[in-house]
Design a protein around this motif. Structure first.
Motif, PDB file in Angstrom:
ATOM      1  N   ALA A 393       3.977  -0.056  13.701  1.00 43.38           N
ATOM      2  CA  ALA A 393       5.235  -0.436  13.061  1.00 43.38           C
ATOM      3  C   ALA A 393       5.016  -1.224  11.773  1.00 43.38           C
ATOM      4  O   ALA A 393       5.979  -1.716  11.175  1.00 43.38           O
ATOM      5  N   VAL A 394       3.772  -1.333  11.336  1.00 43.29           N
ATOM      6  CA  VAL A 394       3.444  -2.080  10.119  1.00 43.29           C
ATOM      7  C   VAL A 394       2.839  -1.132   9.095  1.00 43.29           C
ATOM      8  O   VAL A 394       1.962  -0.330   9.417  1.00 43.29           O
ATOM      9  N   ARG A 395       3.313  -1.232   7.882  1.00 42.03           N
ATOM     10  CA  ARG A 395       2.741  -0.459   6.771  1.00 42.03           C
ATOM     11  C   ARG A 395       2.337  -1.429   5.666  1.00 42.03           C
ATOM     12  O   ARG A 395       3.153  -2.229   5.209  1.00 42.03           O
ATOM     13  N   ILE A 396       1.094  -1.357   5.248  1.00 40.50           N
ATOM     14  CA  ILE A 396       0.594  -2.150   4.128  1.00 40.50           C
ATOM     15  C   ILE A 396       0.291  -1.195   2.972  1.00 40.50           C
ATOM     16  O   ILE A 396      -0.478  -0.237   3.129  1.00 40.50           O
ATOM     17  N   ILE A 397       0.911  -1.465   1.826  1.00 41.22           N
ATOM     18  CA  ILE A 397       0.702  -0.650   0.627  1.00 41.22           C
ATOM     19  C   ILE A 397       0.029  -1.525  -0.427  1.00 41.22           C
ATOM     20  O   ILE A 397       0.685  -2.370  -1.048  1.00 41.22           O
ATOM     21  N   PRO A 398      -1.278  -1.385  -0.614  1.00 40.34           N
ATOM     22  CA  PRO A 398      -1.942  -2.207  -1.626  1.00 40.34           C
ATOM     23  C   PRO A 398      -1.520  -1.799  -3.039  1.00 40.34           C
ATOM     24  O   PRO A 398      -1.447  -0.606  -3.350  1.00 40.34           O
ATOM     25  N   THR A 399      -1.226  -2.779  -3.853  1.00 35.98           N
ATOM     26  CA  THR A 399      -1.017  -2.536  -5.276  1.00 35.98           C
ATOM     27  C   THR A 399      -2.377  -2.550  -5.966  1.00 35.98           C
ATOM     28  O   THR A 399      -3.409  -2.762  -5.331  1.00 35.98           O
ATOM     29  N   ALA A 400      -2.364  -2.345  -7.273  1.00 35.04           N
ATOM     30  CA  ALA A 400      -3.567  -2.676  -8.031  1.00 35.04           C
ATOM     31  C   ALA A 400      -3.839  -4.161  -7.838  1.00 35.04           C
ATOM     32  O   ALA A 400      -2.912  -4.960  -7.708  1.00 35.04           O
ATOM     33  N   VAL A 401      -5.104  -4.519  -7.809  1.00 40.03           N
ATOM     34  CA  VAL A 401      -5.484  -5.903  -7.548  1.00 40.03           C
ATOM     35  C   VAL A 401      -6.103  -6.482  -8.813  1.00 40.03           C
ATOM     36  O   VAL A 401      -7.121  -5.990  -9.294  1.00 40.03           O
ATOM     37  N   GLY A 402      -5.463  -7.509  -9.336  1.00 42.45           N
ATOM     38  CA  GLY A 402      -5.918  -8.117 -10.582  1.00 42.45           C
ATOM     39  C   GLY A 402      -7.003  -9.149 -10.375  1.00 42.45           C
ATOM     40  O   GLY A 402      -6.879 -10.304 -10.787  1.00 42.45           O
ATOM     41  N   GLY A 403      -8.081  -8.703  -9.732  1.00 40.37           N
ATOM     42  CA  GLY A 403      -9.181  -9.583  -9.384  1.00 40.37           C
ATOM     43  C   GLY A 403      -9.011 -10.109  -7.975  1.00 40.37           C
ATOM     44  O   GLY A 403      -7.907 -10.446  -7.549  1.00 40.37           O
ATOM     45  N   GLY A 404     -10.118 -10.146  -7.239  1.00 37.88           N
ATOM     46  CA  GLY A 404     -10.072 -10.641  -5.869  1.00 37.88           C
ATOM     47  C   GLY A 404     -11.269 -11.504  -5.545  1.00 37.88           C
ATOM     48  O   GLY A 404     -11.137 -12.646  -5.155  1.00 37.88           O
ATOM     49  N   PHE A 405     -12.471 -10.914  -5.652  1.00 41.75           N
ATOM     50  CA  PHE A 405     -13.746 -11.619  -5.491  1.00 41.75           C
ATOM     51  C   PHE A 405     -13.902 -12.256  -4.114  1.00 41.75           C
ATOM     52  O   PHE A 405     -14.754 -13.111  -3.919  1.00 41.75           O
ATOM     53  N   GLY A 406     -13.069 -11.857  -3.156  1.00 37.68           N
ATOM     54  CA  GLY A 406     -13.171 -12.369  -1.800  1.00 37.68           C
ATOM     55  C   GLY A 406     -11.931 -13.095  -1.327  1.00 37.68           C
ATOM     56  O   GLY A 406     -11.577 -13.036  -0.146  1.00 37.68           O
ATOM     57  N   ALA A 407     -11.228 -13.793  -2.201  1.00 33.85           N
ATOM     58  CA  ALA A 407     -10.082 -14.605  -1.763  1.00 33.85           C
ATOM     59  C   ALA A 407      -8.932 -13.745  -1.267  1.00 33.85           C
ATOM     60  O   ALA A 407      -8.157 -14.186  -0.412  1.00 33.85           O
ATOM     61  N   LYS A 408      -8.788 -12.531  -1.784  1.00 33.05           N
ATOM     62  CA  LYS A 408      -7.683 -11.686  -1.354  1.00 33.05           C
ATOM     63  C   LYS A 408      -8.036 -10.876  -0.108  1.00 33.05           C
ATOM     64  O   LYS A 408      -7.315  -9.963   0.274  1.00 33.05           O
ATOM     65  N   LEU A 409      -9.162 -11.271   0.541  1.00 27.44           N
ATOM     66  CA  LEU A 409      -9.407 -10.824   1.908  1.00 27.44           C
ATOM     67  C   LEU A 409      -8.510 -11.597   2.871  1.00 27.44           C
ATOM     68  O   LEU A 409      -8.037 -11.068   3.863  1.00 27.44           O
ATOM     69  N   ASP A 410      -8.335 -12.885   2.595  1.00 25.66           N
ATOM     70  CA  ASP A 410      -7.436 -13.704   3.405  1.00 25.66           C
ATOM     71  C   ASP A 410      -5.995 -13.387   3.048  1.00 25.66           C
ATOM     72  O   ASP A 410      -5.681 -13.041   1.899  1.00 25.66           O
ATOM     73  N   MET A 411      -5.105 -13.529   4.007  1.00 23.75           N
ATOM     74  CA  MET A 411      -3.686 -13.334   3.721  1.00 23.75           C
ATOM     75  C   MET A 411      -3.157 -14.528   2.925  1.00 23.75           C
ATOM     76  O   MET A 411      -3.566 -15.670   3.136  1.00 23.75           O
ATOM     77  N   SER A 412      -2.241 -14.254   2.038  1.00 26.59           N
ATOM     78  CA  SER A 412      -1.603 -15.296   1.237  1.00 26.59           C
ATOM     79  C   SER A 412      -0.085 -15.182   1.389  1.00 26.59           C
ATOM     80  O   SER A 412       0.514 -15.818   2.253  1.00 26.59           O
ATOM     81  N   VAL A 413       0.532 -14.304   0.594  1.00 23.28           N
ATOM     82  CA  VAL A 413       1.986 -14.126   0.674  1.00 23.28           C
ATOM     83  C   VAL A 413       2.405 -13.301   1.883  1.00 23.28           C
ATOM     84  O   VAL A 413       3.570 -13.349   2.307  1.00 23.28           O
ATOM     85  N   GLN A 414       1.491 -12.528   2.447  1.00 22.45           N
ATOM     86  CA  GLN A 414       1.854 -11.546   3.470  1.00 22.45           C
ATOM     87  C   GLN A 414       2.617 -12.125   4.656  1.00 22.45           C
ATOM     88  O   GLN A 414       3.674 -11.596   5.020  1.00 22.45           O
ATOM     89  N   PRO A 415       2.133 -13.172   5.331  1.00 19.55           N
ATOM     90  CA  PRO A 415       2.874 -13.658   6.499  1.00 19.55           C
ATOM     91  C   PRO A 415       4.225 -14.261   6.150  1.00 19.55           C
ATOM     92  O   PRO A 415       5.192 -14.097   6.903  1.00 19.55           O
ATOM     93  N   PHE A 416       4.312 -14.949   5.008  1.00 20.67           N
ATOM     94  CA  PHE A 416       5.602 -15.503   4.594  1.00 20.67           C
ATOM     95  C   PHE A 416       6.620 -14.387   4.377  1.00 20.67           C
ATOM     96  O   PHE A 416       7.760 -14.451   4.845  1.00 20.67           O
ATOM     97  N   LEU A 417       6.191 -13.364   3.651  1.00 20.52           N
ATOM     98  CA  LEU A 417       7.090 -12.255   3.341  1.00 20.52           C
ATOM     99  C   LEU A 417       7.497 -11.497   4.600  1.00 20.52           C
ATOM    100  O   LEU A 417       8.666 -11.124   4.764  1.00 20.52           O
TER     101      LEU A 417
END
Length: 924
Positions: A393-417
């Protein structure tokens, strides 16, 4: 006073426009939100990053610092307008693609706009002029050198190859298959798209490192602020309120419950109409804080009397790592020559130019989240758990990523949203501010490393003993990975018969430390490679030759007892540096003998190795492919490209394995509804693991087509508009695709393949096979130090890397240059201090003027496991840069720096301390 209904007119990209907006509104907001021109990116809203550069009456400005009222009656040009009308910009865009000057692409529009202004005035600038023109635009990915080369390109023969014929893509300098949207401003990043009538969300975050809190009357707060729809707190989380990237260590909640453990932790979110949310003063949110004693250092957290950050983690130890081989104590006790030292590093910020952003919407009983992420399937699993719904019941659609280097492995906005969209039933968007991103996102682990190394008189390494503590902050994040990866790597790429490495990940009341390009290995390498220099000096051996003598061979066991066999290219990397090493050392010595200035030159070298993929655990990627009735081939490729080039490299691998030209392949981009799980984009694994899965899928599809044609393995396949032709020697077979049945996805032939690297678990002493493939490399740094001021300038860098097979040499070079720039930052300027410098003005990252030319030497010692022999390169490029610079500082000054970064005050203090020691010895 600004009036919302004020109509402001100006010329935008050659046409007259009027916007109804307050005159004090930022121009970026008007361009993006009112006029839909999202090619102008927002990275800081403070004029620090330059991503929002536009032309105002022909001059480059940061649109975030320009009020809309200031452009009334003036002329504004954005990347969209220049793409359509400027031949200079069009030529630049082509040069950027040919030179590989766009990686993640978030800074690219700003770079192009600034460079357009330069070239319109000066078609043949010098290198210094080109660097000055883009000096106000930051890039975290490229290392700037390919950007400068593209600006200076005056139509010489192109760097990038044209599309190759079938079977010859691997090894070619192809343009990025996703490059054009990066250069024309049409690429969609996390903040660039949201459904109509979306609500906006802002988080309420703790200003304290450790505190209890209580809310006031939230219902009254909502009622008194028209436009606010809801305040979301921990009570609104419908499922299991506990998540983390490594499930056995998961310990983070969407919102803090009763107390916060770090400055920046969220306690609530305000959701409402965008205008209402934007106007809020969050300091007036009804919450009362009771500050508590905070553990802000590892020393404090490890004290026997320290309170626990987490009740179930005694001693504030998250986890430990251990690798032991032989008898270290006996070997060190009998070693003729030993050296030892203690080294420290601080928090380092990822500083990607794109802040975290995305939106979520509820679609019936499903949730869809479009977000910048490095790990869509990991996001999916945690979001399902948080909402208490099936993963389907969950769909994740990645956008282009403007740099990550590891930090965008962790969730940030996802749980709030997810929670906000679920409970309100409306689409919700969130975009971190730059201070919010720096405050709340994970960092590189601070470290305290103690090491002792012993050697025989002939220079052979005998033993290494390492103990290391890593500050993992308030939550686990990737602390277990760091604690377990470092002991495997702390020997360096050298043969050591006796070895012990013990690590701890330590909890404090500081921002969580997570994954950052190397998972702790850069910190360990900074220590070990300096000690290798000290050992070589004590043995009176050349520092490079000492490393060559001890370089690991394929038939020698590593610290974990693994015998790698083929594909161990460290000796070749070190030997490739020998000519420049000898010349640079002679040049520096001659300069230092003759100079009458306070400047001194130095040369340093450092080696590295890095295991590609997860440490001793499952690490699969799956690829799906299908042949369509129109003769085109679909590749469902879910590996997220964060700028490193996996979209292009994986297509090159797939095309050659299938025997098809790249232009016949349609890439289905990462989307958990459409693409299988390719694992996270980290640990230098996508080229190796996902690339191998793509190779296997392609070969399986090829085999199926050949079976249908009753042809042998060596037959050639030609893909027509509605057929394929198979040429098997003198025999030719045509398969009419439109006459064949199709499956549920519309494919005539389809295959799916999974690759999981062959590794084993590690025993109680860390013995086993942690990685199937290792990358190797060595860097040579040339620097200049001002002995009076302590300033250090990197003047040249030579980088040799064993990449197994360079699938796309241009992209490999781009990774080397970009990684080296981040290594330069680690070495000389970057340290994040929680609560201070939460912007890109105070937190410094290398700019174009800091990076010298990089001479990349590509060693291709093929891996028998990787696709076409390829290995990873993303992490490897950063690791040896800082220790090479630190060794060069010692070479220039005689002063050893044991804490990174080597800021001018630390370098100057070390120089003075060294002089005092020398004077003391002479006086004694």
């Amino acid at each position: 006073m600004d009036r919302p209904d004020t109509s402001i007119g100006f010329t935008l990209n050659g046409r007259a426009v009027n916007v109804a907006t307050p005159p004090g509104q930022r121009l970026t907001r008007a361009l993006r939100d009112e006029l839909g021109l999202t090619g102008t990116k927002v990275g800081c809203d403070a004029g620090d990053c330059g991503a929002c550069t536009v032309l105002l009456d022909g001059e480059p400005v940061c649109a975030c610092l320009v009020a809309v009222g200031q452009v009334e009656g003036h002329r504004v040009e954005t990347i969209e307008g220049l793409t359509a009308s400027s031949p200079v910009t069009q030529k630049l865009q082509d040069a950027f693609l040919r030179h590989g000057a766009a990686q993640c692409g978030i800074c690219t529009p700003g770079m192009l706009v600034a460079a357009t202004r330069l070239l319109e005035q000066n078609p043949r600038p010098t290198e210094a002029q080109a660097m000055d023109a883009v000096g106000g635009v930051l890039c975290r990915c490229t290392g700037y050198r390919k950007i400068v080369s593209a600006i200076l390109d005056q139509g010489e023969p192109g760097v990038a190859d044209s599309d190759p014929v079938a079977g010859s893509a691997v090894g070619k300098r192809l343009r990025r298959v996703d490059g054009k949207p990066k250069t024309d401003g049409t690429e969609i990043f996390g903040a660039d798209e949201t459904p109509a009538h979306s609500l906006l969300l802002r988080a309420i975050r703790s200003p304290h490192h450790h505190a209890r809190f209580k809310f006031g009357d939230l219902d009254r707060y909502v009622a008194s602020h028209p436009g606010i729809v809801k305040v979301v707190t921990a009570k609104d989380v419908p499922g299991v309120d506990c998540y983390g990237p490594i499930p056995p260590f998961a310990d983070q909640t969407v919102f803090a419950h009763d107390a916060v453990r770090f400055r920046g932790e969220a306690v609530a979110a305000v959701v409402g109409q965008p205008a209402a949310i934007a106007a809020l003063d969050l300091t007036k949110f009804p919450v009362v804080w009771e500050t508590l004693p905070a553990l802000t250092s590892m020393a404090a957290a490890l004290d026997e009397t320290a309170p626990l950050v987490h009740d179930k983690r005694p001693g504030n130890i998250l986890t430990r790592g251990r690798v032991v081989k032989g008898d270290v104590e006996a070997a060190l006790a009998s070693a003729p020559v030993t050296v030892e030292g203690e080294f420290e590093t601080g928090f380092v910020e990822h500083a990607y130019i794109e802040p975290e952003a995305g939106f979520a919407r509820r679609v019936g009983d499903r949730i869809e989240i479009q977000v910048c992420t490095q790990a869509p399937y990991m996001n999916l699993e945690d979001i399902a758990k948080i909402l208490g719904i099936p993963q389907s019941a969950v769909r994740i659609i990645p956008t282009a990523v403007g740099g990550g280097f590891g930090a965008k492995l962790d969730m940030s906005v996802q749980p709030f949203l997810a929670v906000a969209a679920w409970v309100t039933g409306q689409p919700v968007q969130m975009v971190y501010t730059r201070p919010e991103s720096l405050m709340a996102s994970t960092k590189r682990h601070p470290s305290k490393i103690r090491a002792k190394i012993g050697a025989a008189r002939d220079g052979s390494l005998l033993a290494i003993d390492v103990t290391a503590d890593f500050n993992t902050g308030a939550y686990s994040s990737w602390g277990p990975t760091v604690a377990n990866r470092v002991p495997v790597h702390a020997s360096g790429p050298y043969y050591v018969p006796h070895y012990r490495a013990l690590t701890r990940a330590v909890h404090t009341h500081l921002v969580p430390a997570g994954a950052f390009r190397g998972f702790g290995v850069p910190q360990a390498t900074l220590a070990q490679e300096q000690l290798f220099d000290e050992l070589a000096d004590k043995l009176d051996m050349d520092r490079l030759e000492f490393r060559i003598k001890n370089a690991l061979r394929g038939d020698q066991p590593t610290a974990t007892g693994q015998v790698i066999g083929e594909g161990v290219g460290i000796r070749a990397c070190l030997e490739a540096l020998r000519p420049r090493w000898q010349a640079a050392r002679a040049e520096a010595a001659a300069f230092n003998r003759s100079t009458k200035t306070p400047m001194r030159r130095g040369v340093g070298v450092a080696g590295m190795w890095y295991g590609c993929g997860n440490t001793s655990m499952a690490n699969p990627s799956t690829m799906r492919t299908g042949l369509k009735p129109d003769g085109r081939v679909a590749l469902h490729q879910g590996a997220v490209d964060i700028g490193q080039g996996s979209n292009t490299v994986i297509l090159q691998i797939f095309a050659d394995a299938l025997g098809a030209p790249i232009d016949r392949i349609d890439r289905v981009a990462a989307d958990t509804d459409l693409t299988p799980d390719c694992g996270k984009t980290s640990a230098s694994r996508q080229t190796f693991v996902s690339g191998k899965a793509a190779e296997l899928a392609a070969r399986a599809l090829r085999a199926q087509i050949l079976r249908a044609a009753n042809a042998g393995e060596d037959a050639k396949i030609q893909f027509g508009s509605d057929h394929v032709t198979v040429q098997d020697g003198a025999h030719e077979r045509r398969i009419d695709l439109k006459t064949l049945p199709v499956d549920a996805r519309g494919y005539v032939f389809a295959e799916e393949a999974t690759f999981n690297p062959p590794t084993t678990g590690l025993d109680e002493n860390g013995q086993g096979v942690p990685y199937a493939v290792y990358g190797f490399g060595a860097h040579l740094a040339e620097i200049e130090v001002d002995m009076d001021l302590g300033t250090v300038k990197l003047t040249a860098l030579t980088a040799a890397h064993d990449v197994g097979r360079a699938i796309n040499p241009t992209l490999v070079e781009g990774q080397i240059e970009g990684g080296a720039a981040q290594g330069l930052g680690l070495a000389l300027m970057e340290e994040f201090l929680p609560g201070r410098g939460e912007n890109l003005h105070d937190y410094l990252i290398p700019s174009v003027g800091d990076m010298p030319k990089v001479h990349s030497i590509l060693i291709e010692d093929a891996s028998p496991v990787g696709p076409f022999g390829a290995k990873g390169i993303g992490e490897q490029a950063l690791i040896p840069t800082a220790p090479a610079i630190f060794n060069a500082i010692f070479d220039a000054t005689g002063a050893r720096i044991r804490r990174a970064p080597a800021t001018p005050d630390r370098v100057r203090a070390a120089i003075l301390a060294t002089r005092l020691r020398v004077m003391g010895k002479e006086g004694g």
